[in-house]
Write a protein that holds these residues in place. Structure first.
Motif, mmCIF file in Angstrom:
data_model
loop_
_atom_site.group_PDB
_atom_site.id
_atom_site.type_symbol
_atom_site.label_atom_id
_atom_site.label_comp_id
_atom_site.label_asym_id
_atom_site.label_seq_id
_atom_site.Cartn_x
_atom_site.Cartn_y
_atom_site.Cartn_z
ATOM 1 N N THR A 27 -0.386 -1.608 12.369
ATOM 2 C CA THR A 27 -0.689 -3.009 12.093
ATOM 3 C C THR A 27 -2.138 -3.180 11.660
ATOM 4 O O THR A 27 -2.422 -3.871 10.676
ATOM 5 C CB THR A 27 -0.401 -3.880 13.330
ATOM 6 O OG1 THR A 27 0.977 -3.739 13.687
ATOM 7 C CG2 THR A 27 -0.720 -5.338 13.073
ATOM 8 N N GLU A 30 -2.550 -1.803 8.095
ATOM 9 C CA GLU A 30 -1.980 -2.706 7.092
ATOM 10 C C GLU A 30 -2.839 -3.956 6.919
ATOM 11 O O GLU A 30 -3.048 -4.423 5.800
ATOM 12 C CB GLU A 30 -0.541 -3.089 7.475
ATOM 13 C CG GLU A 30 0.432 -1.931 7.336
ATOM 14 C CD GLU A 30 1.798 -2.221 7.933
ATOM 15 O OE1 GLU A 30 2.044 -3.386 8.362
ATOM 16 O OE2 GLU A 30 2.614 -1.295 7.994
ATOM 17 N N GLN A 31 -3.355 -4.500 8.008
ATOM 18 C CA GLN A 31 -4.213 -5.672 7.911
ATOM 19 C C GLN A 31 -5.514 -5.322 7.193
ATOM 20 O O GLN A 31 -6.030 -6.127 6.415
ATOM 21 C CB GLN A 31 -4.501 -6.246 9.296
ATOM 22 C CG GLN A 31 -3.308 -6.959 9.888
ATOM 23 C CD GLN A 31 -3.585 -7.515 11.271
ATOM 24 O OE1 GLN A 31 -4.546 -7.145 11.946
ATOM 25 N NE2 GLN A 31 -2.725 -8.424 11.718
ATOM 26 N N HIS A 34 -4.791 -5.298 3.566
ATOM 27 C CA HIS A 34 -4.623 -6.666 3.088
ATOM 28 C C HIS A 34 -5.992 -7.347 2.949
ATOM 29 O O HIS A 34 -6.247 -8.047 1.961
ATOM 30 C CB HIS A 34 -3.722 -7.448 4.034
ATOM 31 C CG HIS A 34 -3.246 -8.748 3.482
ATOM 32 N ND1 HIS A 34 -3.013 -9.835 4.262
ATOM 33 C CD2 HIS A 34 -2.979 -9.145 2.225
ATOM 34 C CE1 HIS A 34 -2.626 -10.847 3.510
ATOM 35 N NE2 HIS A 34 -2.596 -10.451 2.267
#
Length: 67
Positions: A27, A30-31, A34
């Protein structure tokens, strides 16, 4: 509770925590990706606005000076 039962319980909890840490790591990764994408978009928009200002153009939707 026997020593064996306690050991099995600890192993199960450790396994669950390892899974949780892996999920959190994915997580966070991925953040981070982003955020990198969003930062690149903001940089491009800022460059575009600066280019427009340098060319004497005003951004669309900007209030006229008499407001």
């Amino acid at each position: 509770m026997s020593h064996e039962e306690r050991l099995v319980d600890i192993e199960m909890k450790l396994s669950h925590q390892e899974d949780l840490v892996e999920t959190l790591n994915r997580t966070v990764y991925e953040q981070g990706r982003h955020i990198d994408q969003l930062e690149a978009m903001v940089m491009k928009l800022a460059e575009h606005i600066q280019t427009m200002r340098d060319a004497g153009q005003q951004p669309i939707n900007e209030r006229p000076p008499h407001y």
